[in-house]
Write an enzyme that holds these catalytic residues in place. Sequence first.
Site, PDB file in Angstrom:
ATOM      1  CE  LYS A  79      -8.357  -9.655 -30.713  1.00  0.00           C
ATOM      2  NZ  LYS A  79      -8.143  -8.198 -30.808  1.00  0.00           N
ATOM      3  CB  SER A 154      -8.356  -7.403 -34.520  1.00  0.00           C
ATOM      4  OG  SER A 154      -7.948  -7.032 -33.208  1.00  0.00           O
ATOM      5  CB  SER A 178      -8.922  -4.145 -32.001  1.00  0.00           C
ATOM      6  OG  SER A 178      -8.234  -3.909 -33.204  1.00  0.00           O
TER       7      SER A 178
END
Length: 485
Positions: A79, A154, A178
């Site tokens: 990420k 996210s 997330s």
Amino acid sequence: MALFDMRLQQLHEQLHDKELSVAELVDESYRRIKETDPSIRAFITLNEEQAREQAAELDRQLAAGAERGLLFGLPAGIKDNIVTEGLLTTCASRFLSNYNPIYDATVVKKLKSAQSVTVGKLNMDEFAMGGSNENSGFFPTRNPWNTDYVPGGSSGGSAASVAAGQVYFALGSDTGGSIRQPAAYCGIVGLKPTYGLVSRFGLVAFASSLDQIGPLTKNVEDAAYVLQAIAGYDPMDSTSANVDIPDYISALTGDVKGMRIGVPKEYMGQGIDPKVKEAILAALKVFEGLGATWEEVSLPHTEYAVATYYLLASSEASSNLARFDGVRYGVRADNPDNLLDLYRKSRSQGFGPEVKRRIMLGTYALSSGYYDAYYLKAQKVRTLIKRDFDNVFANYDVIIGPTAPTTAFRIGEQIGDPLTMYLNDICTIPVSLAGVPAISVPCGMADGLPIGLQIIGKPFDETTVLRTAHAFEQHTDHHKRRPQL
């Protein structure tokens, strides 16, 4: 069977027997990215040159008979809020579009020690603020099951990439859901460890008392392997917990006989899609068949969790994002009139609408005259929410419910309604506020989209969480379903 559908042990056996090379695994990853990413858009930055060099080096080590790491040769996505030396780390924000870190996050160092290969950096909601990936400063990622729908957020890029078979596993971060929510939306496994189990050093901070790094994988066993590699005390992280790390892999016995499961009525009531509720009840029948028992329980302060979370997380974001001023790193506005104008222009140009919204909310909650009424009261409610979990865990081994109240929604459907978007995290936020571990595993489908089952455990009891999830997985085939891209 596709290469990345194989279990880790199968891949390692083929590598050991010279039936497969690390270079071939990395080739497959980039081939799949080239094939599917134009429609998915999971990656912000690729690391192709370094990844191929690392693959060649690992193949040389394999030929020489060197000892293999736990994640040897496995292509991984990271990420884009986890810093990587020499590889752009943008947090999906225009503000950091030129940020090239000079060090690795602790988890990245640990992945290198375990000998996985970093394929690239994955898209996300800007600074991890969002639940749909539509808040990326560059472009939205799309759900591999239906590209008209969001992948969640996210960590939407991480979840979509794993679901699409682009990487073997990915790392995400979870502040209010997330990792778990996008895992549910994309039909994969997502694990949020206990707060403090995995180092946050090198994770660009959103809300420091909530952020936690964890794995996204295609099955529970792989999640156990990745957690084994990244968990552990880190003196570079002041919130890192100095606890013994058990053998997560050996905990996957499949035995849940006699296990006591609590099912919160607040997670199965108003706002939960009937098809989601049906899938959760079907999952509970599977556990019954394995010798576990379940009862309805109550987490009475759940109704206050979303308001509490957004006050606390926004307040911490207001503090953490003050470092982005256009002076030290990141993009700087051109031709400011003075220092204050530099701050104002850099932040106006660099931050997106959702980040600005949360900074303003947090600054207000922390301001003189409102601190006691909002921030301090939210901290007190957080204590009550944690106490709810403690009370249930006094009598039950795990808590089970849906990961999200619905399946994924269409792109653009909720972007103009922040309050509705925030309520999508009603089942994941309380877990984050309490700091306890939780995993999302696929448990069914509704209208062609995956449904996630959330299994919540006691602090630092990831072994029970993983064992429970693995037992469910062994007696169902939901995790074997793949999107047709």
